[in-house]
Design a protein around this motif. Structure first.
Motif, mmCIF file in Angstrom:
data_model
loop_
_atom_site.group_PDB
_atom_site.id
_atom_site.type_symbol
_atom_site.label_atom_id
_atom_site.label_comp_id
_atom_site.label_asym_id
_atom_site.label_seq_id
_atom_site.Cartn_x
_atom_site.Cartn_y
_atom_site.Cartn_z
ATOM 1 N N ALA A 45 42.189 0.915 1.198
ATOM 2 C CA ALA A 45 42.695 2.287 1.379
ATOM 3 C C ALA A 45 43.959 2.487 0.547
ATOM 4 C CB ALA A 45 42.965 2.561 2.854
ATOM 5 N N SER A 46 44.823 1.466 0.533
ATOM 6 C CA SER A 46 46.062 1.577 -0.226
ATOM 7 C C SER A 46 45.763 1.668 -1.725
ATOM 8 C CB SER A 46 46.965 0.371 0.078
ATOM 9 O OG SER A 46 48.050 0.354 -0.788
ATOM 10 N N VAL A 47 44.812 0.882 -2.207
ATOM 11 C CA VAL A 47 44.477 0.938 -3.647
ATOM 12 C C VAL A 47 43.922 2.319 -3.998
ATOM 13 C CG1 VAL A 47 43.056 -0.045 -5.500
ATOM 14 C CG2 VAL A 47 44.060 -1.557 -3.776
ATOM 15 N N ARG A 48 43.052 2.849 -3.128
ATOM 16 C CA ARG A 48 42.491 4.189 -3.393
ATOM 17 C C ARG A 48 43.596 5.249 -3.410
ATOM 18 N NH1 ARG A 48 37.681 1.876 -1.161
ATOM 19 N NH2 ARG A 48 35.945 2.441 -2.522
ATOM 20 N N ALA A 49 44.517 5.157 -2.444
ATOM 21 C CA ALA A 49 45.611 6.141 -2.388
ATOM 22 C C ALA A 49 46.490 6.007 -3.636
ATOM 23 C CB ALA A 49 46.429 5.938 -1.120
ATOM 24 N N ALA A 50 46.751 4.772 -4.049
ATOM 25 C CA ALA A 50 47.604 4.545 -5.225
ATOM 26 C C ALA A 50 46.937 5.086 -6.486
ATOM 27 C CB ALA A 50 47.899 3.057 -5.380
ATOM 28 N N ALA A 51 45.638 4.878 -6.614
ATOM 29 C CA ALA A 51 44.930 5.372 -7.804
ATOM 30 C C ALA A 51 44.986 6.902 -7.841
ATOM 31 C CB ALA A 51 43.494 4.878 -7.806
ATOM 32 N N ALA A 52 44.806 7.521 -6.673
ATOM 33 C CA ALA A 52 44.854 8.994 -6.618
ATOM 34 C C ALA A 52 46.256 9.477 -7.002
ATOM 35 C CB ALA A 52 44.480 9.478 -5.216
ATOM 36 N N ARG A 53 47.269 8.788 -6.495
ATOM 37 C CA ARG A 53 48.658 9.177 -6.805
ATOM 38 C C ARG A 53 48.942 8.984 -8.302
ATOM 39 N NH1 ARG A 53 52.950 11.612 -6.395
ATOM 40 N NH2 ARG A 53 54.957 10.588 -6.623
ATOM 41 N N CYS A 54 48.436 7.909 -8.860
ATOM 42 C CA CYS A 54 48.644 7.645 -10.287
ATOM 43 C C CYS A 54 48.000 8.747 -11.124
ATOM 44 C CB CYS A 54 48.057 6.273 -10.638
ATOM 45 S SG CYS A 54 48.248 5.856 -12.371
ATOM 46 N N ARG A 55 46.794 9.137 -10.752
ATOM 47 C CA ARG A 55 46.126 10.240 -11.469
ATOM 48 C C ARG A 55 46.962 11.515 -11.392
ATOM 49 N NH1 ARG A 55 40.764 9.998 -12.744
ATOM 50 N NH2 ARG A 55 39.753 8.006 -12.327
ATOM 51 N N ALA A 56 47.510 11.782 -10.196
ATOM 52 C CA ALA A 56 48.317 12.993 -10.015
ATOM 53 C C ALA A 56 49.579 12.919 -10.882
ATOM 54 C CB ALA A 56 48.675 13.171 -8.543
ATOM 55 N N LEU A 57 50.206 11.758 -10.923
ATOM 56 C CA LEU A 57 51.423 11.591 -11.744
ATOM 57 C C LEU A 57 51.111 11.811 -13.227
ATOM 58 C CD1 LEU A 57 52.975 8.423 -10.013
ATOM 59 C CD2 LEU A 57 53.995 10.712 -10.048
ATOM 60 N N LEU A 58 49.931 11.325 -13.645
ATOM 61 C CA LEU A 58 49.526 11.508 -15.051
ATOM 62 C C LEU A 58 49.204 12.980 -15.313
ATOM 63 C CD1 LEU A 58 47.248 8.350 -15.379
ATOM 64 C CD2 LEU A 58 49.241 8.818 -16.822
ATOM 65 N N ASP A 59 48.523 13.605 -14.357
ATOM 66 C CA ASP A 59 48.113 15.009 -14.545
ATOM 67 C C ASP A 59 49.305 15.949 -14.624
ATOM 68 O OD1 ASP A 59 45.487 14.317 -14.628
ATOM 69 O OD2 ASP A 59 45.082 14.763 -12.512
ATOM 70 N N ASP A 60 50.320 15.697 -13.761
ATOM 71 C CA ASP A 60 51.444 16.649 -13.802
ATOM 72 C C ASP A 60 52.536 16.223 -14.791
ATOM 73 O OD1 ASP A 60 53.125 14.841 -12.548
ATOM 74 O OD2 ASP A 60 52.954 15.754 -10.575
ATOM 75 N N GLY A 61 52.271 15.157 -15.544
ATOM 76 C CA GLY A 61 53.194 14.758 -16.617
ATOM 77 C C GLY A 61 54.394 13.949 -16.154
ATOM 78 N N ALA A 62 54.450 13.634 -14.856
ATOM 79 C CA ALA A 62 55.574 12.822 -14.367
ATOM 80 C C ALA A 62 55.501 11.426 -14.984
ATOM 81 C CB ALA A 62 55.531 12.723 -12.842
ATOM 82 N N VAL A 63 54.274 10.977 -15.257
ATOM 83 C CA VAL A 63 54.075 9.703 -15.953
ATOM 84 C C VAL A 63 53.339 10.012 -17.248
ATOM 85 C CG1 VAL A 63 52.710 7.571 -15.869
ATOM 86 C CG2 VAL A 63 54.105 8.221 -13.910
ATOM 87 N N ASP A 64 53.886 9.485 -18.359
ATOM 88 C CA ASP A 64 53.225 9.709 -19.651
ATOM 89 C C ASP A 64 51.959 8.858 -19.730
ATOM 90 O OD1 ASP A 64 55.395 11.269 -20.115
ATOM 91 O OD2 ASP A 64 56.452 9.792 -21.329
ATOM 92 N N SER A 65 51.219 8.990 -20.794
ATOM 93 C CA SER A 65 49.903 8.345 -20.893
ATOM 94 C C SER A 65 49.950 6.847 -20.570
ATOM 95 C CB SER A 65 49.379 8.541 -22.308
ATOM 96 O OG SER A 65 50.263 7.868 -23.189
ATOM 97 N N LEU A 66 48.855 6.383 -19.998
ATOM 98 C CA LEU A 66 48.786 4.987 -19.541
ATOM 99 C C LEU A 66 48.299 4.098 -20.688
ATOM 100 C CD1 LEU A 66 49.361 3.809 -16.743
ATOM 101 C CD2 LEU A 66 46.927 4.040 -16.207
ATOM 102 N N GLN A 67 49.163 3.176 -21.110
ATOM 103 C CA GLN A 67 48.815 2.313 -22.234
ATOM 104 C C GLN A 67 48.151 1.018 -21.756
ATOM 105 O OE1 GLN A 67 48.804 3.005 -25.373
ATOM 106 N NE2 GLN A 67 48.174 0.955 -26.024
#
Ligand code: NAP
Length: 321
Positions: free
Chosen positions: A65-87
């Motif tokens: 559950a934690s991994v799924r929540a983290a992946a969703a949060r990471c996608r959101a951070l990438l989508d709203d530009g808070a995190v730049d592209s994932l290298q």
């Protein structure tokens, strides 16, 4: 600036890697770990010292559950530009547990933490990694039963995901903590190679590398060991003794810097499907255990792991079929 996600990037070898990535390669960082309280001061310090952007992501690799929540949060951070592209994604978090524990999902904790959580994370996020990005697994020489490292910790057993997840259940005698650890690390190497094959099949240019940092004193890894052993592990004569015995020797600084190189140095862009080892101040490509090259075992391990993490069809990455 591209971002590198690193599990366990706030301590031990992972922290040395994070510092190196920020200082040498100027990458932004996404520190992923189970305690925001432990990660946030480190993130602040890294950002202040190196002037890069450092975000944190709550992620317990032992909990699906934690991994799924983290992946969703990471996608959101990438989508709203808070995190730049994932290298890159660095599957670095790991644990070695003496007693037999089970994760919240009922799986043996070493296997769940070191292997299963990372497979799920990759399935959920690989499509967000840059086309020429990287995945690096911090494995361990202990996975190889033909080496001193492998013999000392406990010879790795058959990498059967269902058996490993259910160690010690239904009255079966569990394998030792050392064997559970070295087997989870064998799973890391098999997974790195299987990921490489799956990526090549789908035409992706993402690189997948297995890394052995070598026996590294001064990390949190020995925290469960008796104090005299922890003291001994930091003495220079003990380093020399281990080296003479044929143990692969790392150091926090060198092993961390090596992991950073594998993640970001153009020199390793062609190292997909390879095993790189840091030993006594040198980072070299070497052979991993004979079993780790078994393609059938690698493929079965991945497919069985997908079943254990209950991967839904809509979650499965098209890059990894
Ligand atoms: N040290 C060695 O001799 C050695 C040798 C070969 C390979 N390795 C490998 O190197 C990697 C890093 O280990 P290290 O030596 O640097 O030890 P470490 O200092 O204990 O680092 C391990 C990291 O993993 C994190 N972690 C543990 N369980 C986790 C979980 N369930 N979810 C998310 N994060 C979790 C820890 O975070 P917390 O702060 O939450 O505990 C910590 O940041 C491991 O994969 C290990 O197997 C180490």
């Amino acid at each position: 600036m591209p971002t590198i996600l690193i599990t366990g990037g706030h301590g031990g070898i992972g922290l040395a890697c994070s510092k190196n990535l920020a200082a040498q390669y100027r990458t932004n960082l996404l520190l992923a770990g189970r305690s925001l309280e432990r990660m946030e001061p480190v993130a602040l310090e890294l950002a202040r010292t190196y002037g890069v952007k450092v975000n944190t992501l709550e992620l317990d690799t032992s909990s699906l559950a934690s991994v799924r929540a983290a992946a969703a949060r990471c996608r959101a951070l990438l989508d709203d530009g808070a995190v730049d592209s994932l290298q890159a994604i660095l599957c670095n978090a790991g644990t070695r547990i003496r007693g037999l524990n089970y994760s919240v999902d009922g799986y043996e904790e070493t296997f769940a933490t070191n292997h299963l959580g990372h497979v799920l994370l990759l399935e959920l996020l690989i499509d967000r990694v840059a086309a020429s990005g990287r995945v690096v697994f911090t494995a361990s020489g202990t996975h190889d039963p033909d080496t001193v490292d492998g013999k000392l910790v406990g010879v790795a057993s058959e990498p059967d995901a269902v058996m490993l997840a259910n160690e010690g259940k239904e009255g079966r005698k569990p394998i030792s903590g050392g064997k559970r650890y070295s087997t989870s690390k064998l799973c890391n190497v098999l997974t790195a190679y299987e990921l490489d094959r799956r990526l090549r099949r789908s035409g992706s240019a993402i690189t997948s590398i297995a890394f052995d940092p070598g026996s590294t004193a001064g990390t949190g890894f020995l925290r469960a060991m008796p104090a005299p052993l922890r003291w001994l592990s930091r003495r220079p004569f003990f380093y020399r003794l281990q080296k003479r015995l044929g143990i692969t020797m790392g150091s926090i600084e060198f092993s961390g810097a090596s992991l950073a190189r594998l993640a970001a140095d153009p020199a390793f862009a062609e190292s997909s499907g390879k095993y790189l080892q840091s030993n006594d101040g040198r980072l070299t490509e070497t052979r991993s255990s004979a079993m780790s090259y078994d393609k059938a075992r690698g493929s079965t391990l991945w497919d069985d792991s997908k079943l254990l993490v209950h991967l839904r069809p809509d979650e499965q990455s098209t890059l990894l079929r």
